[in-house]
Scaffold this active site. Structure first.
Site, mmCIF file in Angstrom:
data_model
loop_
_atom_site.group_PDB
_atom_site.id
_atom_site.type_symbol
_atom_site.label_atom_id
_atom_site.label_comp_id
_atom_site.label_asym_id
_atom_site.label_seq_id
_atom_site.Cartn_x
_atom_site.Cartn_y
_atom_site.Cartn_z
ATOM 1 N N GLU A 1 24.630 22.771 47.951
ATOM 2 C CA GLU A 1 24.263 21.677 47.043
ATOM 3 C C GLU A 1 22.920 21.917 46.353
ATOM 4 O O GLU A 1 21.928 22.251 46.985
ATOM 5 C CB GLU A 1 24.198 20.377 47.859
ATOM 6 N N CYS B 1 27.939 16.618 50.527
ATOM 7 C CA CYS B 1 26.951 16.218 51.523
ATOM 8 C C CYS B 1 27.146 14.797 52.073
ATOM 9 O O CYS B 1 28.031 14.559 52.897
ATOM 10 C CB CYS B 1 25.555 16.401 50.922
ATOM 11 N N LYS C 1 28.755 13.460 42.351
ATOM 12 C CA LYS C 1 28.586 12.873 43.684
ATOM 13 C C LYS C 1 28.593 11.346 43.630
ATOM 14 O O LYS C 1 27.795 10.732 42.911
ATOM 15 C CB LYS C 1 27.281 13.392 44.290
#
Length: 258
Positions: free
Chosen positions: A40, A145, A110
């Site tokens: 990431e 994540c 995200k």
């Protein structure tokens, strides 16, 4: 499917350009892989919040163009991790997935932005759509994540046909036990393979946790890295997803909850 995971070290002494050149050198030795993962916001460094705005790029900028060409050169599917994307007047944590021909077939912004000791939620705009891509190996769901803590995202991707989950991450060592649990749980509860790529190193006084993993649809960790820079290789038999779902048909037993 031969998978390669680059568990990359992030430190404050290396510039984004130097890190990109180092990653390219690592990728040159991974031409035998069918699928390659990167972590990431690895080029900027996830915790370098003061660089987010000045290093942001558009979806047709240099980062995407470069790794489109790299995927084609490697003849591999490439989940190139994420970067800070500038779209209009908003900034996103955007991960990109390329097919063997270098076509950008998956863009995931995200959805769950991290706010605990992080400026991500303040600086960036959250995404609103799940992303599942079609490949010769089956359908692949993308996540980033902190998303791991929210099972409903992965259940939605399952509904869209996902058989494999890919996770790009910059997860700290201080919460690595949570990381291990979520990697296994998201695979097990959806009977999917889960392949995760985390960072290592110390950046902005945060030690990153590593432990990138390949977890099978039974929730069993097939292979994992430690807390140092490493490249993992592993062969996955994607036919096991259908086999496991047939032998233990929990997916068929999902019912709507009022």
């Amino acid at each position: 499917m031969k998978v390669g995971i680059i568990q990359l070290e992030i430190n404050d002494d290396e510039s984004p350009k130097q890190r990109l050149q180092r990653v390219d050198a690592l990728l040159e030795n991974m031409k035998v892989c069918d699928l390659i993962l990167l972590p990431e916001i690895w080029m900027t460094g996830y915790f370098s919040f003061d660089h987010y705005v000045c290093e942001a790029q558009s979806i047709d900028g240099e980062f995407v163009t470069h790794y489109s060409n790299m995927a084609k050169k490697l003849n591999a599917y490439l989940y190139a991790g994420s970067f800070v994307e500038l779209k209009g007047e908003e900034y996103f944590n955007t991960s990109v997935f390329f097919d063997r021909n270098g076509a950008l077939t998956g863009v995931y912004r995200k959805i769950h932005l991290f706010r605990y000791g992080s400026l991500e939620g303040k600086l960036l705009t959250r995404g609103k759509k799940t992303t599942v891509v079609d490949t010769e190996f089956g359908k692949i769901g993308l996540a980033t994540c902190y998303d791991l803590r929210f099972p409903e995202l992965f259940r939605k991707e399952l509904e869209l046909g996902a058989q494999i989950f890919l996770i790009t991450s910059a997860w700290p060592l201080s919460r690595i036990d949570h990381w291990k649990i979520f990697n296994q749980a998201r695979a097990l509860e959806n009977q999917c393979y889960l392949i995760s790529c985390n960072c290592v190193g110390t950046t902005r006084k945060v030690q990153l946790g590593g432990h990138s993993s390949i977890v099978n649809p039974l929730g069993i960790v097939e292979k994992y890295a430690q807390a140092n820079e490493d490249i993992l290789y592993f062969d996955i038999d994607t036919s096991k997803v259908a086999q496991i779902r047939e032998e233990f048909p929990q997916i068929k037993h999902i019912v709507p909850i009022d």
